[in-house]
Design an enzyme around this catalytic site. Structure first.
Site, PDB file in Angstrom:
ATOM      1  N   HIS A  63      84.455  20.557  29.285  1.00 49.57           N
ATOM      2  CA  HIS A  63      84.197  19.289  28.583  1.00 49.57           C
ATOM      3  C   HIS A  63      83.839  19.453  27.107  1.00 49.57           C
ATOM      4  CE1 HIS A  63      84.839  16.589  31.871  1.00 49.57           C
ATOM      5  NE2 HIS A  63      84.021  17.246  32.645  1.00 49.57           N
TER       6      HIS A  63
ATOM      7  N   ASP B 295      89.758   6.925  35.948  1.00 48.40           N
ATOM      8  CA  ASP B 295      89.917   5.881  34.929  1.00 48.40           C
ATOM      9  C   ASP B 295      91.340   5.771  34.383  1.00 48.40           C
ATOM     10  OD1 ASP B 295      88.223   8.337  33.958  1.00 48.40           O
ATOM     11  OD2 ASP B 295      89.281   7.720  32.149  1.00 48.40           O
TER      12      ASP B 295
ATOM     13  N   ARG C  62      89.002  21.658  41.312  1.00 53.76           N
ATOM     14  CA  ARG C  62      88.183  21.827  40.107  1.00 53.76           C
ATOM     15  C   ARG C  62      86.720  21.879  40.512  1.00 53.76           C
ATOM     16  NH1 ARG C  62      87.160  17.278  35.498  1.00 53.76           N
ATOM     17  NH2 ARG C  62      85.486  16.780  36.953  1.00 53.76           N
TER      18      ARG C  62
ATOM     19  N   ARG D 232      97.330  18.585  28.574  1.00 53.63           N
ATOM     20  CA  ARG D 232      96.612  17.722  29.514  1.00 53.63           C
ATOM     21  C   ARG D 232      96.747  16.234  29.223  1.00 53.63           C
ATOM     22  NH1 ARG D 232      94.544  17.578  33.422  1.00 53.63           N
ATOM     23  NH2 ARG D 232      92.378  17.035  33.028  1.00 53.63           N
TER      24      ARG D 232
ATOM     25  N   ASP E 163      86.226  22.689  34.197  1.00 55.26           N
ATOM     26  CA  ASP E 163      86.300  21.863  32.977  1.00 55.26           C
ATOM     27  C   ASP E 163      85.010  22.046  32.183  1.00 55.26           C
ATOM     28  OD1 ASP E 163      86.694  19.902  31.073  1.00 55.26           O
ATOM     29  OD2 ASP E 163      87.326  18.359  32.507  1.00 55.26           O
TER      30      ASP E 163
ATOM     31  N   GLU F 115      96.377  16.372  38.008  1.00 60.67           N
ATOM     32  CA  GLU F 115      95.027  16.015  38.428  1.00 60.67           C
ATOM     33  C   GLU F 115      95.105  14.703  39.210  1.00 60.67           C
ATOM     34  OE1 GLU F 115      92.331  14.874  35.261  1.00 60.67           O
ATOM     35  OE2 GLU F 115      90.624  15.722  36.336  1.00 60.67           O
TER      36      GLU F 115
ATOM     37  N   GLU G 293      93.263  16.167  27.016  1.00 65.39           N
ATOM     38  CA  GLU G 293      93.084  14.812  27.573  1.00 65.39           C
ATOM     39  C   GLU G 293      92.633  13.807  26.524  1.00 65.39           C
ATOM     40  OE1 GLU G 293      90.213  16.044  30.588  1.00 65.39           O
ATOM     41  OE2 GLU G 293      88.726  14.747  29.669  1.00 65.39           O
TER      42      GLU G 293
ATOM     43  N   TRP H 204      80.218  16.767  24.903  1.00 64.35           N
ATOM     44  CA  TRP H 204      80.056  16.637  26.333  1.00 64.35           C
ATOM     45  C   TRP H 204      79.646  17.942  26.916  1.00 64.35           C
ATOM     46  CZ3 TRP H 204      81.582  12.431  29.277  1.00 64.35           C
ATOM     47  CH2 TRP H 204      81.635  11.288  28.471  1.00 64.35           C
TER      48      TRP H 204
ATOM     49  N   GLU I 171      89.300  24.464  31.249  1.00 63.63           N
ATOM     50  CA  GLU I 171      89.746  23.257  30.552  1.00 63.63           C
ATOM     51  C   GLU I 171      88.780  22.876  29.428  1.00 63.63           C
ATOM     52  OE1 GLU I 171      90.463  20.116  33.314  1.00 63.63           O
ATOM     53  OE2 GLU I 171      90.036  18.540  31.888  1.00 63.63           O
TER      54      GLU I 171
ATOM     55  N   HIS J  84      88.665  17.114  42.665  1.00 62.79           N
ATOM     56  CA  HIS J  84      87.369  17.452  42.063  1.00 62.79           C
ATOM     57  C   HIS J  84      86.334  17.781  43.129  1.00 62.79           C
ATOM     58  CE1 HIS J  84      88.329  14.705  38.353  1.00 62.79           C
ATOM     59  NE2 HIS J  84      89.141  15.726  38.470  1.00 62.79           N
TER      60      HIS J  84
ATOM     61  N   HIS K 265      96.488  14.365  32.760  1.00 59.86           N
ATOM     62  CA  HIS K 265      95.129  13.908  33.059  1.00 59.86           C
ATOM     63  C   HIS K 265      95.180  12.823  34.139  1.00 59.86           C
ATOM     64  CE1 HIS K 265      91.153  12.173  31.249  1.00 59.86           C
ATOM     65  NE2 HIS K 265      90.881  13.133  32.104  1.00 59.86           N
TER      66      HIS K 265
ATOM     67  N   ASN L 130      88.739   4.260  28.786  1.00 61.32           N
ATOM     68  CA  ASN L 130      87.429   4.233  29.439  1.00 61.32           C
ATOM     69  C   ASN L 130      86.285   4.049  28.434  1.00 61.32           C
ATOM     70  OD1 ASN L 130      85.497   4.498  31.420  1.00 61.32           O
ATOM     71  ND2 ASN L 130      85.779   6.701  31.709  1.00 61.32           N
TER      72      ASN L 130
ATOM     73  N   TYR M 124      77.069  16.066  33.442  1.00 62.83           N
ATOM     74  CA  TYR M 124      78.237  15.177  33.527  1.00 62.83           C
ATOM     75  C   TYR M 124      79.142  15.532  34.709  1.00 62.83           C
ATOM     76  CZ  TYR M 124      82.472  12.681  32.214  1.00 62.83           C
ATOM     77  OH  TYR M 124      83.562  11.853  32.216  1.00 62.83           O
TER      78      TYR M 124
END
Ligand code: EZ4
Ligand code: CO
Length: 398
Positions: free
Chosen positions: A208, A312, A147, A279, A206, A335, A258, A398, A232, A122, A308, A37, A159
């Site tokens: 991030h 994407d 999640r 992940r 998550d 996921e 991930e 992130w 996560e 999600h 993961h 991605n 995000y």
């Protein structure tokens, strides 16, 4: 049997996907996902210029040997571009082998260890009412686990909340971050969710990679009353030592990996049992072959899989994941963010999503095809993941 050609197809039926199609002299073809991605074309060049010429003329049945020759032969080890490229080859060769055997891939991986594959979806909202609506929508779709991501008071744009979570502009969109405000608000969000939806709903979150170890330790402790399935990517886990501190302070289960692409990224985390779920995606970890080895390593430490599965990962990468999920013993959860209707048309597939559970189907191979005509009608579109800045403008994780 010989590989006679391999082609890289880039298509954007909603977002960009990179697919490798390997062709053999017996007419059997295999597909592999190489989508990275926001950096898609780097993998396209790696495959087209440096991998495809090496594949032509080789025996597609020699999966391990091909994998080792691409990994060791490059001299330059690891990294997401290399490992996404190798993953596409590995998965395409497993697809061919399973088609030749006339069996769905999971049968070649040892057969089914379960009837179906549990997923999580999600939910997100800028505020609590929007979040509750999103949770209800996921529950209506049948998801058995959810999640939860929310906005943070005082921040304009977080995000994955209230907009497309990934690559959505030709230049990176700027998002905001304030760790103190996040740490203050998140426990109250989970308190509200538990009050509304009860104690049994399986909940995940998550972070991030945004926290330091001491911040992650505090968050893990603060979330303990809400019984998360996992927290996560609490820290940038390439600092593996930092997880020791997090682990000493909280019983909230931890999931990481991930952005990892080889087993070496996990040596401390798995070897010292500092996490509970690994992940990595088939697509970013060099394929089914090495991910299977990671899961076997994790099993020795009672650590489970959690592949993961964002939007994407293409349906090709998703199909490979579902075969592995069904076959391995230490499966945890998958996921599954789903795909746009047009993406399902470009990649017709045998896998099914029913009542929140996936199944790879019984078609020989991965059980997936690529409609190349439809794919070519939706060409590559430049798109980047957003970046994150603190309120004074400093770039943040992130
Ligand atoms: O940010 O796949 O757990 N899922 C995630 C994803 C990732 C994107 C990055 O390409 O964190 O939404
Ligand atoms: Co994540």
């Amino acid at each position: 049997m010989k590989i006679v050609d391999a082609r890289v197809v880039v298509t954007s039926p909603g977002r960009n996907f990179v697919t490798l199609k390997v062709e053999t002299d017996e007419g059997v073809t295999g597909l592999g996902d190489a989508t990275l991605n926001g950096r898609e074309l780097a993998v396209v060049g790696y495959l087209r210029d440096h991998v495809v010429p090496l594949l032509v003329g080789t025996d597609p049945h020699r999966i391990e040997d091909t994998w080792q020759s691409l990994y060791r032969g490059a001299y330059w080890r690891r990294g997401p571009v290399t490992m996404a490229a190798i993953a596409a080859v590995d998965v395409a060769l497993w697809d061919i082998k399973a088609k030749v055997a006339g069996l769905p891939l999971y049968q070649l991986l040892g057969g089914a260890s379960r009837e179906r594959v549990r997923t999580y979806g999600h939910a997100s909202g800028r505020d609590i009412p929007e979040l509750f609506d999103s949770i209800r929508a996921r529950l209506a779709e049948g998801y058995p686990a959810i999640r939860v991501q929310t906005g943070v008071p005082g921040l304009e744009r977080v995000y994955g909340v209230g907009h497309d979570a990934a690559s959505d502009a030709a230049r990176p969109v700027v998002e905001d971050w304030d760790t103190a405000a996040y740490l203050r608000s998140l426990p109250g969000v989970f308190d509200a969710v538990r009050q509304e939806f009860g104690p049994e709903l399986v909940l995940l979150h998550d972070a991030h990679h945004r926290l330091t170890p001491i911040q992650a330790a505090r968050l893990g402790k603060d979330l303990e009353p809400y019984d998360l399935f996992w927290l996560e990517d609490c820290t940038p886990a390439e600092n593996q030592d930092g997880l020791r501190l997090v682990r000493r302070h909280t019983t909230t289960p931890l999931a990481i990996g991930e952005v990892f692409n080889t087993v070496f990224d996990y040596q401390t985390l798995v070897g010292e049992q500092l996490i509970d779920y690994v992940r990595s995606a088939v697509t970013h970890f060099g394929g089914v072959s090495p991910l299977r080895k990671l899961f076997d390593f994790a099993a020795q430490h009672q650590i489970k899989s959690a592949i993961h599965g964002p939007e994407d990962i293409s349906p090709v990468g998703m199909a490979a994941a579902i075969h592995l999920d069904l076959a391995i013993h230490n499966f945890g959860i998958q996921e599954y963010a789903g795909h746009t209707p047009l993406t399902h048309e470009v990649f017709p597939h045998a896998y099914t999503f029913t009542d929140g559970y996936l199944h790879p189907g019984e078609a020989p191979g991965l059980g997936i095809e690529l409609d190349e005509e439809l794919a070519s009608a939706h060409p590559y579109e430049p798109a980047y993941l957003p970046i994150n800045r603190l309120q004074d403008g400093t770039i943040h994780d992130w």
